[in-house]
Design a protein around this motif. Structure first.
Motif, PDB file in Angstrom:
ATOM      1  N   ALA A 142      36.218 -38.777  -1.628  1.00 51.15           N
ATOM      2  CA  ALA A 142      35.318 -40.012  -0.878  1.00 51.15           C
ATOM      3  C   ALA A 142      36.330 -41.103  -0.208  1.00 51.15           C
ATOM      4  CB  ALA A 142      34.650 -40.831  -2.610  1.00 51.15           C
ATOM      5  N   ASP A 143      35.820 -41.682   0.817  1.00 48.99           N
ATOM      6  CA  ASP A 143      36.611 -42.545   1.625  1.00 48.99           C
ATOM      7  C   ASP A 143      37.925 -43.374   1.061  1.00 48.99           C
ATOM      8  OD1 ASP A 143      38.124 -43.229   3.704  1.00 48.99           O
ATOM      9  OD2 ASP A 143      36.718 -44.288   4.156  1.00 48.99           O
ATOM     10  N   GLY A 144      38.813 -43.930   0.816  1.00 52.86           N
ATOM     11  CA  GLY A 144      39.075 -44.693   0.299  1.00 52.86           C
ATOM     12  C   GLY A 144      38.963 -44.644  -1.498  1.00 52.86           C
ATOM     13  N   ARG A 145      38.874 -44.068  -1.660  1.00 49.84           N
ATOM     14  CA  ARG A 145      39.118 -43.503  -3.077  1.00 49.84           C
ATOM     15  C   ARG A 145      39.748 -43.232  -3.888  1.00 49.84           C
ATOM     16  NH1 ARG A 145      34.020 -41.174  -6.207  1.00 49.84           N
ATOM     17  NH2 ARG A 145      33.397 -43.009  -4.858  1.00 49.84           N
ATOM     18  N   ARG A 146      41.096 -43.945  -4.767  1.00 48.04           N
ATOM     19  CA  ARG A 146      42.433 -43.322  -4.913  1.00 48.04           C
ATOM     20  C   ARG A 146      42.391 -43.396  -6.704  1.00 48.04           C
ATOM     21  NH1 ARG A 146      42.140 -42.542  -0.513  1.00 48.04           N
ATOM     22  NH2 ARG A 146      43.708 -42.961   1.102  1.00 48.04           N
ATOM     23  N   ASN A 147      43.363 -42.294  -6.927  1.00 51.22           N
ATOM     24  CA  ASN A 147      43.544 -42.624  -7.938  1.00 51.22           C
ATOM     25  C   ASN A 147      45.045 -42.014  -8.571  1.00 51.22           C
ATOM     26  OD1 ASN A 147      43.586 -41.805 -11.515  1.00 51.22           O
ATOM     27  ND2 ASN A 147      44.501 -39.753 -10.647  1.00 51.22           N
ATOM     28  N   VAL A 148      45.553 -44.125  -9.263  1.00 52.73           N
ATOM     29  CA  VAL A 148      46.798 -44.748  -9.138  1.00 52.73           C
ATOM     30  C   VAL A 148      47.292 -43.934 -10.052  1.00 52.73           C
ATOM     31  CG1 VAL A 148      48.430 -46.671  -9.286  1.00 52.73           C
ATOM     32  CG2 VAL A 148      46.333 -46.851  -7.726  1.00 52.73           C
ATOM     33  N   VAL A 149      47.819 -43.725 -10.543  1.00 56.14           N
ATOM     34  CA  VAL A 149      49.420 -43.126 -11.604  1.00 56.14           C
ATOM     35  C   VAL A 149      50.846 -43.224 -11.743  1.00 56.14           C
ATOM     36  CG1 VAL A 149      50.193 -41.013 -13.394  1.00 56.14           C
ATOM     37  CG2 VAL A 149      47.962 -40.546 -11.829  1.00 56.14           C
ATOM     38  N   ASP A 150      50.941 -44.071 -12.578  1.00 62.20           N
ATOM     39  CA  ASP A 150      52.526 -44.627 -11.766  1.00 62.20           C
ATOM     40  C   ASP A 150      52.749 -45.098 -10.989  1.00 62.20           C
ATOM     41  OD1 ASP A 150      52.876 -43.152 -14.777  1.00 62.20           O
ATOM     42  OD2 ASP A 150      53.884 -41.632 -14.206  1.00 62.20           O
ATOM     43  N   GLY A 151      51.868 -46.225 -10.360  1.00 55.19           N
ATOM     44  CA  GLY A 151      52.196 -46.694  -9.088  1.00 55.19           C
ATOM     45  C   GLY A 151      51.725 -45.951  -8.184  1.00 55.19           C
ATOM     46  N   LYS A 152      51.898 -44.462  -8.058  1.00 56.27           N
ATOM     47  CA  LYS A 152      51.713 -43.548  -6.783  1.00 56.27           C
ATOM     48  C   LYS A 152      50.371 -43.128  -7.128  1.00 56.27           C
ATOM     49  CE  LYS A 152      52.679 -39.146  -5.404  1.00 56.27           C
ATOM     50  NZ  LYS A 152      54.813 -38.430  -5.332  1.00 56.27           N
ATOM     51  N   GLU A 153      49.064 -43.427  -5.625  1.00 57.20           N
ATOM     52  CA  GLU A 153      47.957 -43.157  -5.080  1.00 57.20           C
ATOM     53  C   GLU A 153      47.991 -41.757  -5.019  1.00 57.20           C
ATOM     54  OE1 GLU A 153      46.696 -45.412  -2.693  1.00 57.20           O
ATOM     55  OE2 GLU A 153      46.535 -47.338  -3.228  1.00 57.20           O
ATOM     56  N   TYR A 154      47.147 -40.730  -5.447  1.00 55.28           N
ATOM     57  CA  TYR A 154      46.382 -39.463  -4.721  1.00 55.28           C
ATOM     58  C   TYR A 154      44.698 -39.921  -4.654  1.00 55.28           C
ATOM     59  CZ  TYR A 154      50.833 -38.217  -8.061  1.00 55.28           C
ATOM     60  OH  TYR A 154      51.798 -38.276  -8.227  1.00 55.28           O
ATOM     61  N   HIS A 155      44.038 -39.054  -3.774  1.00 59.71           N
ATOM     62  CA  HIS A 155      42.979 -38.546  -3.352  1.00 59.71           C
ATOM     63  C   HIS A 155      42.526 -37.740  -5.093  1.00 59.71           C
ATOM     64  CE1 HIS A 155      43.573 -39.768   0.338  1.00 59.71           C
ATOM     65  NE2 HIS A 155      44.778 -39.139   0.439  1.00 59.71           N
ATOM     66  N   ILE A 156      40.943 -37.639  -4.785  1.00 65.30           N
ATOM     67  CA  ILE A 156      39.947 -37.243  -6.174  1.00 65.30           C
ATOM     68  C   ILE A 156      39.855 -36.174  -5.261  1.00 65.30           C
ATOM     69  CG2 ILE A 156      38.444 -37.421  -7.459  1.00 65.30           C
ATOM     70  CD1 ILE A 156      39.694 -40.474  -8.123  1.00 65.30           C
ATOM     71  N   ILE A 157      39.340 -34.615  -5.272  1.00 69.66           N
ATOM     72  CA  ILE A 157      39.104 -33.789  -5.023  1.00 69.66           C
ATOM     73  C   ILE A 157      38.060 -33.500  -5.852  1.00 69.66           C
ATOM     74  CG2 ILE A 157      38.764 -31.744  -3.149  1.00 69.66           C
ATOM     75  CD1 ILE A 157      40.451 -34.341  -2.275  1.00 69.66           C
ATOM     76  N   TYR A 158      35.978 -33.236  -5.064  1.00 72.23           N
ATOM     77  CA  TYR A 158      35.366 -32.927  -5.688  1.00 72.23           C
ATOM     78  C   TYR A 158      34.930 -31.694  -4.849  1.00 72.23           C
ATOM     79  CZ  TYR A 158      35.657 -37.417  -6.951  1.00 72.23           C
ATOM     80  OH  TYR A 158      35.384 -39.420  -7.328  1.00 72.23           O
ATOM     81  N   ILE A 159      33.757 -31.187  -5.826  1.00 76.17           N
ATOM     82  CA  ILE A 159      32.808 -30.343  -5.210  1.00 76.17           C
ATOM     83  C   ILE A 159      31.693 -30.642  -4.699  1.00 76.17           C
ATOM     84  CG2 ILE A 159      31.686 -27.765  -4.849  1.00 76.17           C
ATOM     85  CD1 ILE A 159      34.865 -26.976  -6.198  1.00 76.17           C
ATOM     86  N   LEU A 160      31.067 -30.283  -3.786  1.00 74.62           N
ATOM     87  CA  LEU A 160      29.341 -30.844  -2.918  1.00 74.62           C
ATOM     88  C   LEU A 160      29.028 -29.241  -2.446  1.00 74.62           C
ATOM     89  CD1 LEU A 160      27.179 -32.962  -2.149  1.00 74.62           C
ATOM     90  CD2 LEU A 160      28.428 -32.416  -0.196  1.00 74.62           C
ATOM     91  N   ASN A 161      27.655 -29.122  -3.433  1.00 76.95           N
ATOM     92  CA  ASN A 161      26.784 -27.875  -3.847  1.00 76.95           C
ATOM     93  C   ASN A 161      26.757 -27.545  -1.923  1.00 76.95           C
ATOM     94  OD1 ASN A 161      24.156 -28.644  -2.575  1.00 76.95           O
ATOM     95  ND2 ASN A 161      24.326 -29.994  -4.105  1.00 76.95           N
ATOM     96  N   SER A 162      26.673 -25.951  -1.276  1.00 72.43           N
ATOM     97  CA  SER A 162      26.188 -25.383  -0.308  1.00 72.43           C
ATOM     98  C   SER A 162      25.244 -25.578  -0.044  1.00 72.43           C
ATOM     99  CB  SER A 162      26.477 -24.044  -0.470  1.00 72.43           C
ATOM    100  OG  SER A 162      25.041 -23.166  -1.456  1.00 72.43           O
ATOM    101  N   SER A 163      24.215 -26.377  -0.005  1.00 73.09           N
ATOM    102  CA  SER A 163      22.747 -26.266   0.652  1.00 73.09           C
ATOM    103  C   SER A 163      23.031 -27.307   0.999  1.00 73.09           C
ATOM    104  CB  SER A 163      21.732 -25.792  -0.572  1.00 73.09           C
ATOM    105  OG  SER A 163      21.683 -27.405  -1.459  1.00 73.09           O
ATOM    106  N   THR A 164      23.218 -29.075   0.271  1.00 69.11           N
ATOM    107  CA  THR A 164      23.471 -29.923   0.750  1.00 69.11           C
ATOM    108  C   THR A 164      24.857 -30.163   1.745  1.00 69.11           C
ATOM    109  OG1 THR A 164      22.807 -31.336  -1.271  1.00 69.11           O
ATOM    110  CG2 THR A 164      23.582 -32.554   0.945  1.00 69.11           C
ATOM    111  N   SER A 165      26.016 -29.864   1.858  1.00 69.36           N
ATOM    112  CA  SER A 165      26.603 -29.217   2.685  1.00 69.36           C
ATOM    113  C   SER A 165      26.610 -28.911   4.399  1.00 69.36           C
ATOM    114  CB  SER A 165      28.127 -28.585   1.638  1.00 69.36           C
ATOM    115  OG  SER A 165      28.854 -29.441   1.217  1.00 69.36           O
ATOM    116  N   GLU A 166      25.798 -27.903   4.298  1.00 65.11           N
ATOM    117  CA  GLU A 166      25.466 -26.933   5.235  1.00 65.11           C
ATOM    118  C   GLU A 166      24.316 -27.789   5.996  1.00 65.11           C
ATOM    119  OE1 GLU A 166      24.351 -22.801   3.910  1.00 65.11           O
ATOM    120  OE2 GLU A 166      26.508 -22.700   3.526  1.00 65.11           O
TER     121      GLU A 166
END
Length: 829
Positions: free
Chosen positions: A297-321
């Protein structure tokens, strides 16, 4: 049923019941096991952490990338992928404006809002037929609640016309099938502090979409629904069956392995909602199992100990294609406009196609709707315009051509508008005006009433590439300039594209009604004494056939009379008599003319193969010639006799009286009547010329039975219709005659003799036949004389094959007729 049989049947039923009960018990046990006994590890539990922006749907036990929205919430879906970048906008009729209301959308006419704003709709009305009307000119603040327009109940809407914004309030409403009737007031008071309250109609429809800047492109409802769901209800899948996310601690540097870093230029879907808010998700690489794609997701971050990380998911192949495909995927596969039942009205159908070795597509066939002047005994609805030397096979044309034209759909849409044009050349399709005939095939048709040689914007056109196999199935790439779409169409959807002239024709040498036929001529250049011309005149009660020598007018042609056996001059007259059988009287034909009818039947059953004789060596000299001349006449008809009140007349025997219209009148076009003593000219599209009377008359549809009959008529003693009113003397009109000339040539075969020498021998099976068609238009002048208006001659481009035996029977039966001998009209060869 015996007692033993009944017992066996009862036992069988009992055993089935017991077995069924056992199955039910097992099923119940399994349900209890999996719901109560099965270890808790199978129970889906919510994620331990829900990050900002995520949404966990407890009812479906699904982690959503964003809170779920519906298509009614969406204003725009922007999709950018490797091959395309396009916008899907929620469609709003230009005359309406869309507002969010009751968890959905309503559409209100812009003019109605401005009428209310400007106090243009001031008349009190008691009907809901109008879109807006005033219900209370001076409503006090106290009574606003009775309309739901008090501050506690009303809904605010804002209309922006591009220059100004106007605020309105919606109150109480009544819902009906397609919308609402609701109270509305503008955001202002009257001078005395009261309010003007109106009623307005708001239409409620499910949101539809259009491709931005391509509003004429029709979209596929099913695919659009898939895109909307993939944009508004984005459910993730577990990468390993356990974790809800691939990772919640992805660094900027690690994005590259998911294809989500900036340099990888990932695809994205950006959604703008009706309230103006937006959200976006990016699609990266496909996961190793091919079952989905990495997304974030654009702009979504997970903050751990003051450091920002990206969150990665999986979207099913039929929707993605779907999201990763070109925008053509959302287009309808109906790249040609749907015709349906209107296909019966195709007034001009043309097929162009390349022959082997040709560089351009040539006209193969052209067919049109037959009118009374183009109908023959072989066709009642359609006729062959080109090649006009042949007769259309109407059954084949309807079942193989028209039924397929009714609904042509592509298997896949490849592009639209400029995207289609960009791909045409790649797939072997030419769209430039000076190159269109380089296409492998062109199909075009129109349903307009009057057609000529010019092709206008009423024509649907389809350009087809060379056929190609895809997964062992034959396809064409096709482009339709009407819809500006390109796609892949299965060859079996348009089988007629590969047809030859033979597939469109009924294979008859000649086929017309005997009362349309002026004459037919048989010429044998090897035996001049067999030359004969049969000239036919009169109607079905007065037929006369005059015999003559077409090449030697001085030769007296005689025949042997069938009845007397004597040699007589060559005039054959129609004979009939009234025969009474019990209470029924009928007309019985007899005499030599009935034998002539048999000969005419032999003529109209001569067949050609319509296989071209290109590969044969053809003699330059003509061996035989058959000529026919036809003039369109109206056909005879029988129907019931009616009295002045529309009742069927009964005879003395109590049976319904039948009457006869004998027809035989020339069908004329461009008929003009000059009104005596003035410059006024009355014009008729069609009128009928009675040669015996030398006068024109018109027909109208009889409301009693729907038959077309002369405008004024009576019946004679034999209940034969007699025209009683003709158009004025001096009426003029035009009619056409069509002459077909069939020239037969010998074909040579080259054979090698036993001594090794090659010689030419005449083929004993086939003639090569060339056809010439001459259409002459005549005008019947005001004084009754006739003059030629125009004449057109068409010669067939290539010879076709005809079996010699087929033609020889016509000549031999003609000899037998003249000799007074019997012949079998029904023996084909």
């Amino acid at each position: 049923m015996s007692k033993d049989t009944a017992q066996k049947k009862s036992t069988l039923i009992r055993n089935l019941i017991i077995a069924g009960a056992g199955i039910v018990l097992v099923a119940v046990g399994l349900i209890l096991y999996f719901s109560l006994v099965k270890p808790a590890e199978t129970v889906v539990e919510a994620p331990e952490v829900i990050y900002d922006g995520e949404y966990y749907d407890s009812s479906t036990k699904t982690l959503m990338l964003f809170p779920t929205k519906t298509r009614e919430d969406v204003r725009t879906i922007e999709i950018k992928n490797k091959s395309d970048h396009y916008y899907l906008d929620a469609y709003v009729d230009p005359d309406y404006v869309k507002f969010s209301f009751n968890d959905g959308n309503i559409f209100i006419e812009k003019n109605s809002l401005m009428d209310i704003q400007n106090d243009l709709t001031l008349s009190l009305k008691n009907t809901s037929a109008s879109l807006s009307y005033i219900v209370n000119k001076e409503c006090s603040e106290f009574y606003l609640s009775s309309y739901g327009l008090d501050e506690e109940n009303m809904t605010q809407i804002v209309y922006d016309d591009g220059e100004n914004s106007y605020v309105f309030y919606l109150g109480s409403y009544t819902e009906f099938e397609k919308g609402y009737q609701m109270y509305i007031r503008p955001d202002r008071q009257n001078e005395d502090g009261t309010y003007a309250v109106y009623s307005i109609i708001a239409i409620s429809v499910s949101t539809t979409f259009e491709i931005r800047d391509h509003v004429d492109v029709e979209l596929d409802a099913t695919t659009i629904s898939s895109v909307v769901v993939g944009s508004t209800s984005i459910s993730t899948i577990k990468p390993n069956g356990k974790d809800w996310r691939v990772t919640a601690t992805c660094t900027e540097e690690e994005l590259v392995k998911y294809g989500l870093d900036e340099e990888s230029n990932p695809s994205y879907v950006n959604v703008t909602l009706n309230d103006g808010s937006t959200y976006r998700y990016y699609i990266g690489n496909v996961i190793p199992s091919k079952g989905g794609y990495y997304i974030m997701a654009d702009g979504r971050r997970n903050v751990v100990d003051g450091k920002e990380y990206h969150i990665i998911y999986i979207l099913n192949s039929s929707t993605s294609e779907v999201m990763l495909s070109e925008s053509a995927i959302v287009c309808t596969t109906d790249i040609v406009k749907y015709l349906g039942s209107d296909v019966a009205n195709i007034s001009d159908f043309r097929l162009y196609r390349k022959y082997i070795g040709d560089e351009e597509a040539l006209l193969i066939v052209r067919a049109g709707i037959a009118d009374e002047s183009t109908k023959t005994a072989a066709t009642s609805s359609y006729y062959m315009i080109y090649p006009s030397t042949y007769i259309l096979n109407e059954d084949s044309y309807q079942s193989k051509v028209l039924e397929n034209l009714a609904y042509i759909t592509a298997d896949t849409t490849l592009g639209y508008d400029e995207k289609a044009l960009e791909k045409c050349e790649k797939y072997g399709i030419y769209t430039n005006e000076d190159e269109v005939y380089k296409n492998y095939a062109i199909v075009m048709y129109t349903t307009k009433e009057e057609v000529d040689d010019e092709v206008d914007d009423t024509y649907t056109i389809l350009y087809l590439s060379e056929p190609t196999k895809i997964n062992d199935v034959l396809y064409y790439y096709c482009y339709c300039p009407n819809t500006k779409m390109i796609g892949i169409i299965a060859a079996e959807a348009v089988p007629f594209v590969e047809y030859t002239v033979a597939d469109f024709t009924n294979g008859k040498l000649f086929f017309d009604y005997i009362n349309n036929t002026d004459s037919f001529t048989l010429i044998d250049y090897e035996n001049v004494y067999k030359n004969i011309k049969y000239s036919i005149s009169g109607d079905e009660r007065t037929f006369v056939c005059l015999l003559s020598d077409p090449l030697n007018p001085d030769r007296k042609v005689t025949r042997i009379d069938y009845e007397t056996g004597e040699e007589v001059e060559g005039i054959v007259e129609y004979k009939f008599e009234k025969v009474t059988s019990g209470t029924y009287t009928y007309t019985q034909n007899y005499g030599d003319f009935e034998k002539f009818r048999d000969l005419f039947y032999v003529l109209i059953t001569r067949s050609i193969t319509t296989d071209y004789a290109h590969s044969y060596e053809i003699s330059d000299s003509i061996t035989k010639t058959v000529k026919t001349v036809s003039t369109p006449n109206d056909q005879p008809n029988s129907y019931y006799k009616y009295d002045s009140k529309g009742n069927i007349v009964k005879g003395s025997d109590g049976k319904s009286v039948q009457v006869r219209y004998v027809g035989g009148n020339i069908i004329c076009k461009n008929v003009e009547v000059k009104v005596s003593g003035s410059d006024i000219v009355l014009k008729y599209d069609t009128a009928y010329y009675n040669e015996k009377a030398g006068r024109f008359f018109v027909k109208i549809v009889d409301s009693f039975d729907g038959n077309e009959k002369p405008a004024n008529y009576a019946y004679d003693k034999d209940n034969t219709l007699v025209v009683t009113t003709y158009l004025p003397v001096g009426t003029t009109g035009e009619y056409t005659t069509t002459e077909y000339q069939y020239d037969f040539h010998n074909i040579y075969n080259t054979v090698t003799r036993s001594d090794g020498k090659t010689v030419k021998q005449i083929n004993q099976t086939y003639y090569a036949m060339y056809v010439t068609r001459v259409v002459t238009t005549y005008r019947i002048n005001s004084d009754g004389s006739q003059s030629v208006v125009s004449q057109e001659e068409i010669v067939s481009e290539a010879p076709v094959l005809v079996r010699i035996a087929i033609i020889e029977k016509l000549y031999s039966d003609s000899d037998k007729f003249l000799a007074g001998k019997e012949f079998d009209r029904d023996i084909y060869n």
